[in-house]
Design an enzyme around this catalytic site. Structure first.
Site, mmCIF file in Angstrom:
data_model
loop_
_atom_site.group_PDB
_atom_site.id
_atom_site.type_symbol
_atom_site.label_atom_id
_atom_site.label_comp_id
_atom_site.label_asym_id
_atom_site.label_seq_id
_atom_site.Cartn_x
_atom_site.Cartn_y
_atom_site.Cartn_z
ATOM 1 N N CYS A 82 0.837 -1.205 0.000
ATOM 2 C CA CYS A 82 0.000 0.000 0.000
ATOM 3 C C CYS A 82 0.874 1.258 0.000
ATOM 4 C CB CYS A 82 -0.926 0.018 1.212
ATOM 5 S SG CYS A 82 -2.087 -1.362 1.293
ATOM 6 N N CYS A 159 13.651 -3.627 24.062
ATOM 7 C CA CYS A 159 13.878 -4.072 22.685
ATOM 8 C C CYS A 159 13.309 -3.026 21.730
ATOM 9 C CB CYS A 159 13.241 -5.445 22.438
ATOM 10 S SG CYS A 159 11.460 -5.489 22.685
ATOM 11 N N CYS A 162 9.803 -1.564 22.099
ATOM 12 C CA CYS A 162 9.617 -0.453 23.038
ATOM 13 C C CYS A 162 9.917 0.880 22.362
ATOM 14 C CB CYS A 162 10.520 -0.627 24.252
ATOM 15 S SG CYS A 162 10.271 -2.154 25.169
ATOM 16 N N ASP A 678 35.389 18.235 -6.495
ATOM 17 C CA ASP A 678 35.576 19.616 -6.917
ATOM 18 C C ASP A 678 37.088 19.848 -7.027
ATOM 19 O OD1 ASP A 678 34.922 22.329 -7.459
ATOM 20 O OD2 ASP A 678 35.470 22.826 -5.407
ATOM 21 N N ASP A 883 34.021 21.761 -0.829
ATOM 22 C CA ASP A 883 34.374 22.577 0.332
ATOM 23 C C ASP A 883 33.155 23.012 1.137
ATOM 24 O OD1 ASP A 883 33.224 24.454 -1.281
ATOM 25 O OD2 ASP A 883 35.076 25.491 -1.782
ATOM 26 N N ASP A 887 29.688 24.314 -3.327
ATOM 27 C CA ASP A 887 29.274 22.978 -3.747
ATOM 28 C C ASP A 887 28.002 22.506 -3.051
ATOM 29 O OD1 ASP A 887 31.667 22.666 -5.336
ATOM 30 O OD2 ASP A 887 32.731 22.411 -3.448
#
Length: 1010
Positions: A82, A159, A162, A678, A883, A887
C-alpha cells in the site's frame, strides 16, 4: 570578483541550507492522464513530470527554490505494498521532490515545491487512491525557527518494540515534527513546536506509554546552561525570590529553575550577552547567600545515568544469587549427598517435603521482588497493545513458577502424588537474564566512550587575566573552566589544554589538535591564529581571547553532532523494527504449539516412555520444552545489531576527524561506487597564489596591481584574494593597505568583475568576459593563457579602458597525496570524476596529473548538481567531495555529501560527512569505515537471526528424538542473555578500527609552487 581568463569558475553564492535545491529536480517519473476526479492529475498526458510545469521559463528552471515538507497520517494501509501505491501516486504530481510512506507508523512525508502543488492537493491524491489522509503539519523550511529540539532520557526500554511504541506515541502528538528514539543510547530526540506542545507534555506522553522519562535538554543549541550551588535556599523563601528576581533582570537570561531542596539554581542563558561569573556576582550581591558552581558528575549526566543503571543491575543480580544458589543446590546438588538428601526428603504434610518447601520460599522473592521490573515492563507493554521481551520472560518464568506451586499444593493435599517442581527454573532464569542485562549495559556503556572522551577534553581549570585599559595584564586568577565568558583573556601555559575557542592575542607556540581534528602534526600558532578548546599547547605560552564558550564551542558542536548521529536510524534498522513487531506474538504461539505438540504426542503414546526423564511426567516434559522456546527467543539482539554498530562507528570516525551524520550517511557511504571531486580547495590546496604577471602597456607593476586590487577587494573568491594578497607587496602599509575607491562594482557570475577605479574602467575576468565586452585579445595574451592552461594554472585577463593591459597567472598547487588517493580509490573499484568551474585546459591538466579520466569543466553549481543526478540515473551511488560552500547544491543532490577541510566549522548542513582535516585520505577513511561498520552490522544480524533460527528448534526438542539432547529452560535463558551481550561485544570490536594500510604507506609530497 576575480575570474579566470579562460575560466568559468562559478562564484554564485551557494544556497544557505540544504532546503534549497535546483528547481529541475522534480520527483516522480512517467506520465499521467488527465482526470477530473483527481486534482493532481490535471497535467497533460505528454508532460514529463521531471520537467517543471508549463509557464516556467528556462531561466526560472535554473533558479534554486525553497521546498516545503508536509507530514500526513494515512489510515487504511493493510499491507506494505500500500505504501508503494501511495508513493507512486504522489510522486506523479508536478512539483514533488520526493514522497516517503512509512507503513509501520502510518505516515507519509512529502517534500514539494509550494509554487506548483499544495498540501490539500497531495491529501486529495492520497484519498483518491483509496486511503484516508490527514495533514499533521507543514514545515516550510525543514524546521521553522520556532521549533525546538527536546532531548529525553528513557528508562525501561528492552527491545525495538519499546522504542517503536514510544516513537509512534510521540509522533501522534500535535506539534511534534519528528521523533527519534534510540534503543542503544536510551534517549529520544523530539523536534516540536513549543507553542503547540510543551516538553512536559512530551514527558507525560512517554510516562503514559509505560516508561520513565527524564529531561536532558530543551530549546536552542545556542543556549548555554549552568548550575550553581547557593547556600540557604532550603530555609529562606525570601532569598529564593530575591535571587530569581535579580537574575531575571539580567540581559540574555532565558530561564531560571530553582531547586531549594538541593540548594541548586539552573540558569539558561545566551553566552554572547552574559555569563556564569556575572550570575555568581549578582547572587552574592544580594548579601544573603554564597554561590559556587554545582559539582558536576563525571562524564556528564549521561555517564552518571549509565553508571546508575549498571549499579542497579549489579545489585539485582547479586541479590538474586543470594536466593537462587540455594535453590539450585537443593534441586541439583544436595539431593545426591546421602545425609542432606534425607533431610530434604522429610515430609512436612502428606507428600510435601522440606526440599520443595524450601525452594518455594527462596524462589518467591526472586520471582516477585527481584523480578518485579519484568512484570512492570510486561504490563505497560501489553496495556498499549504491544509485546516486548518482558512479556516472554514473565510468561516463561510464571509457567515454571506456578506449575511448581501447583505441584506443591498437590503434594500437600495428596498422600500419593509424585510430581516435580521447577522452582530452580524460574529463579535461575531471572538470575541469568539479570546477568545478561548487567553485561549488556556494561558493554553498551562502552559504545558511547567517544562522547565521554570528547567531553573530558575540556580542562578543569583556566588562568584568567585581568587587563587594564591599555591591554596590559594586571593579575592572574585560576578559575573553573566553566566560568569562562566570551571575550575573556586566558593564559595557556606549556602542556596545558586550551580552555576555550578563541584567537591568539600574543605569544607563539605549537598546538596538538589531534584530539579534535585527528590531525597528527602539531600546528604552529601566533598572533591572530585561531585555537580550539580542548587542544594541547605544546611549548610556548599563549594568551588568547575567548570567542566561543559553552554550547557555542567547537567541542560542544562536535559532541552534539555525534550524539545526533547516534540517534539517527540507519535504513537497515527498519528490518529489525518490522520483525520486532511480530516477533513476540509468533514466539508465544510457537511456545504454546511446542507444549501442545509434545503433550498430545505423550497422551497418544507417540514416543517411547524411555524418553521421559524419571523425575518428570509427559506433561512436565512438554512444559519444559514450551518454556525453553519462550525464553530462548531474543528480539533484543536484533534491536541492538544496528544502533550499537552505528554508535561505535560514528564515535571512531569522530576520533579521526571524520564526522558522520548518522546511520543514513553510513549506509549510503558503504555503497558508493563513484566520487565527484571539486577542484579548488578539494584536489588543490585552495590557497592560490600569483606566480606570473605580464603587463602589455608601460604601466608600473605597482600601479597595475593597485587598480585591479581595488576592484577585486570587493570579492570573496579565492582568486580575488590571491590577487589582493599579491598586491599588498606593492603597498607601504602591507598590513592595512588603503585601496582607491571602486565605483559601480559589478560581479558577473562565472566570468569576472568590473568597476570604475580612479576614473578608469577596470575589467578583470576570463576570455569569454572580454569577448562579451567586445574587447580584443592580443596574441601575446592568448599565448600566455595557453601556457598557463598547459601548466594547470589559471590565467586572468585585465582590461583598462577597453584594452587588455595584462595577464595575471595564478597557481593553486595540488594537495599532498592527491594522486595516490585517486589510485587507491581505483583499487577499491570506485570511479573518480573531476567537476569544476575552471577552464577545460586547467581542469584537464589537473585531472591528468592525479589520474582522473572523466572531466567536466566550466560548470556552475547547478550544473554540478545536475551531473550528480545524471550519474544517479545511470545506477551509480554518488559521493560529492567539496568545500561545503559553492558545492552545496551538489552536496545535497549526492547520495553522500562530503565537506572537506571544514576545520571547526563542523555544522555544514549540506554535508552528510564532515572531514575536519584538509586531507584527501579522509575520503578513503570515511568510505572504508562505513564498509567496516556495515560488515559488522551484517555480522550482527547474521548472528542474531541465526541464533533465533537455530535456537528455537533446538529448544523445541527437534534434536531430542535422535540424540536425547534437551535444552533446560534455565540454559535457554542463559543463551538468550548471552546473545544480546555477544551482539554488543561484536559492535565494540569496531573500536579497534584502523584506517587502510595503504594510507599509512602513502608518501606525502610537499606542496611546491613553480
Amino acid at each position: 570578483m576575480a575570474a579566470a581568463a579562460t575560466s568559468t569558475e562559478s562564484r554564485a553564492p551557494a544556497p544557505a541550507t540544504s532546503s534549497y535545491i535546483c528547481s529541475r529536480c522534480w520527483g516522480g517519473g512517467g506520465h499521467l492522464s488527465p482526470s477530473p476526479e483527481n486534482p493532481g492529475q490535471a497535467a497533460s498526458s505528454s508532460m514529463d513530470t521531471r520537467r517543471p510545469p508549463r509557464g516556467m521559463s528556462t531561466k526560472d528552471e535554473n533558479k534554486a527554490v525553497a521546498l516545503a515538507k508536509a507530514l500526513f497520517s494515512v489510515n487504511g494501509m493493510t499491507y506494505s505494498p500500500c505504501a508503494g501505491v501511495i508513493e507512486e501516486a504522489v510522486n506523479r504530481l508536478p512539483g514533488i521532490r520526493h514522497a516517503v510512506v512509512d507503513f509501520l507508523n502510518y505516515r507519509a512525508q512529502v517534500l514539494y515545491n509550494p509554487g506548483f502543488v499544495d498540501e490539500e492537493t497531495i491529501r486529495q491524491t492520497i484519498e483518491h487512491v483509496g486511503f484516508q489522509a490527514t495533514l499533521i503539519n507543514v514545515d516550510k523550511n525543514e524546521r521553522s525557527s520556532a521549533d525546538q529540539v527536546c532531548k529525553i532520557h528513557i528508562n525501561g526500554m528492552t527491545c525495538t518494540s519499546c522504542s517503536s511504541t514510544i516513537e509512534s506515541t510521540l509522533q501522534a502528538i500535535p506539534g511534534v515534527q519528528k521523533a527519534q528514539v534510540a534503543l542503544a543510547t536510551e534517549e529520544a530526540e523530539v523536534h516540536h513546536n513549543p507553542m503547540t506542545v510543551s516538553y512536559n507534555q512530551l514527558l507525560q506522553a512517554i510516562e503514559d506509554a509505560g516508561f520513565e522519562a527524564i529531561l536532558i535538554s530543551t530549546g536552542d543549541d545556542s543556549i548555554s546552561k549552568i548550575e550553581l550551588k547557593v547556600d540557604r535556599l532550603d530555609t529562606d523563601n525570601h532569598t529564593v525570590r530575591m535571587i530569581k528576581k535579580s537574575l531575571q533582570s539580567l540581559p540574555g537570561v532565558q530561564e531560571i529553575v530553582i531547586h531549594p531542596e538541593l540548594n541548586k539554581v539552573s540558569i539558561s542563558y545566551i553566552p554572547d550577552m552574559t555569563g556564569p561569573r556575572i550570575f555568581i556576582s549578582v547572587i552574592e550581591s544580594t548579601g544573603s547567600s554564597k554561590a559556587m558552581l554545582y559539582p558536576k558528575a563525571k562524564g556528564g549526566g549521561r555517564e552518571a545515568r549509565r553508571q546508575e543503571e549498571v549499579d542497579q543491575y549489579c545489585r539485582f543480580f547479586l541479590w538474586s544469587l543470594v536466593f537462587t544458589v540455594p535453590v539450585f543446590l537443593t534441586s541439583m546438588v544436595l539431593m545426591y549427598i546421602p545425609g542432606i538428601k534425607h533431610v530434604l526428603d522429610i515430609k512436612v504434610v502428606n507428600m510435601l517435603s522440606v526440599g520443595i518447601l524450601l525452594r518455594w520460599e527462596l524462589s518467591t522473592p526472586v520471582q516477585f521482588i527481584i523480578g518485579r521490573r519484568f512484570y512492570t515492563g510486561a504490563y505497560k507493554s501489553l496495556r498499549h497493545g504491544s509485546a516486548n521481551m518482558d512479556v516472554l520472560i514473565v510468561l516463561g518464568t510464571n509457567a515454571a513458577y506456578f506449575y511448581s506451586v501447583y505441584s506443591l499444593l498437590r503434594a500437600a493435599y495428596s498422600k500419593d502424588f509424585k510430581g516435580t517442581d521447577f522452582f530452580e527454573t524460574s529463579s535461575m532464569l531471572i538470575s541469568f537474564i539479570l546477568l545478561g542485562k548487567y553485561l549488556e549495559v556494561l558493554a553498551k556503556r562502552k559504545t558511547s566512550d567517544a562522547i565521554a572522551k570528547l567531553m573530558d577534553l575540556t580542562p578543569e581549570t583556566a588562568i584568567l587575566l585581568a587587563l587594564d585599559d591599555q591591554g596590559n595584564a594586571m593579575s592572574e586568577q585560576e578559575i573553573d573552566s566553566r566560568l569562562i565568558q566570551k571575550n575573556d583573556t586566558i593564559k595557556i601555559i606549556p602542556g596545558a589544554k586550551v580552555a576555550a575557542d578563541g584567537y591568539v592575542l600574543w605569544g607563539e607556540s605549537h598546538v596538538n589538535e589531534s584530539m579534535i581534528t585527528g590531525e597528527a602534526q602539531q600546528v604552529g600558532k601566533r598572533k591572530g591564529d585561531v585555537v580550539i578548546g580542548g587542544t594541547v599547547n605544546e611549548n610556548g605560552v599563549l594568551y588568547i581571547q575567548a570567542t566561543r564558550v559553552g554550547s557555542e564551542s567547537a567541542l560542544s558542536q562536535i559532541v552534539r553532532l555525534v550524539e545526533s548521529a547516534q540517534m539517527a536510524k540507519a535504513p537497515v534498522q527498519k528490518f529489525a523494527d518490522s520483525i520486532s513487531k511480530y516477533f513476540v506474538p509468533i514466539v508465544i504461539m510457537l511456545s504454546f504449539s511446542t507444549w501442545f505438540a509434545w503433550f498430545l504426542a505423550g497422551k497418544l503414546h507417540s514416543y517411547p516412555k524411555s524418553w521421559i526423564p524419571s523425575s518428570m511426567s509427559r506433561f512436565e516434559l512438554a512444559l519444559q520444552f514450551g518454556i525453553s522456546v519462550m525464553v530462548i527467543a531474543c528480539p533484543c539482539a536484533l534491536g541492538l545489531a544496528t544502533p550499537t554498530a552505528v554508535m561505535v562507528g560514528t564515535g571512531v570516525g569522530a576520533s579521526q576527524g571524520v564526522l558522520i551524520k548518522g546511520g543514513q550517511a553510513l549506509e549510503s557511504a558503504h555503497k558508493v561506487n563513484c566520487i565527484i571531486f571539486d577542484k579548488t580547495g578539494t584536489l588543490t590546496a585552495g590557497k592560490p597564489v600569483v606566480v606570473n604577471t605580464q603587463i602589455f602597456n608601460n604601466m608600473a607593476p605597482g600601479e597595475f596591481y593597485v587598480l585591479i586590487a581595488a576592484t577585486e577587494v570587493n570579492s570573496e573568491h579565492p582568486l580575488a584574494k590571491a590577487i589582493v594578497e599579491h598586491a599588498k607587496g606593492f603597498m607601504e602599509d602591507k598590513e592595512n593597505p588603503a585601496w582607491p575607491e571602486a565605483r559601480d562594482f559589478i560581479s558577473i557570475t562565472g566570468h569576472g568583475v568590473k568597476a570604475i577605479v580612479e576614473n578608469k574602467e577596470i575589467i578583470v575576468g576570463n576570455k569569454s568576459l572580454m569577448l562579451d565586452q567586445s574587447i580584443a585579445i592580443p596574441l601575446e595574451a592568448e599565448d600566455m593563457l595557453a601556457r598557463a592552461e598547459g601548466n594547470a594554472q589559471t590565467g586572468i585577463l585585465v582590461s583598462i579602458d577597453g584594452e587588455v593591459a595584462g595577464v595575471v597567472t595564478i597557481s593553486d598547487p595540488l594537495k599532498p597525496g592527491a594522486k595516490e588517493v585517486i589510485s587507491i580509490l581505483k583499487s577499491m573499484k570506485i570511479r573518480s570524476i573531476l567537476v569544476t568551474g575552471d577552464n577545460w585546459g586547467t581542469a584537464k591538466a589537473i585531472a591528468e596529473e592525479v589520474g582522473i579520466e572523466t572531466v567536466i569543466a566550466e560548470a556552475k553549481p547547478e550544473d554540478k548538481a545536475q551531473k550528480v543526478r545524471d550519474l544517479q540515473a545511470s545506477a551509480y551511488i554518488v559521493a560529492m567531495v567539496g568545500d561545503g560552500i559553492n558545492d552545496s547544491p551538489a552536496l545535497v543532490a549526492a547520495d553522500v555529501g562530503m565537506a572537506i577541510g571544514a576545520g571547526t566549522d563542523i555544522a555544514i548542513e549540506a554535508a552528510d560527512i564532515v572531514l575536519m582535516k584538509n586531507n584527501l585520505e579522509d575520503v578513503i577513511t570515511a568510505i572504508d569505515l562505513s564498509r567496516k561498520t556495515f560488515s559488522r552490522i551484517r555480522l550482527n544480524y547474521f548472528w542474531a537471526l541465526g541464533y533465533n533460527i537455530l535456537g528455537i528448534p533446538v529448544a523445541a526438542g527437534v534434536l531430542f528424538p535422535l540424540t536425547g539432547f534437551r535444552l533446560p529452560p534455565w540454559i535457554a535463558g542463559a543463551a538468550m542473555a548471552a546473545s544480546s551481550v555477544s551482539v554488543v561485544c561484536s559492535s565494540l570490536l569496531l573500536k579497534n578500527y584502523r584506517r587502510p594500510w595503504k594510507l599509512d604507506n602513502l608518501e606525502i609530497h610537499g606542496i611546491r609552487i613553480e
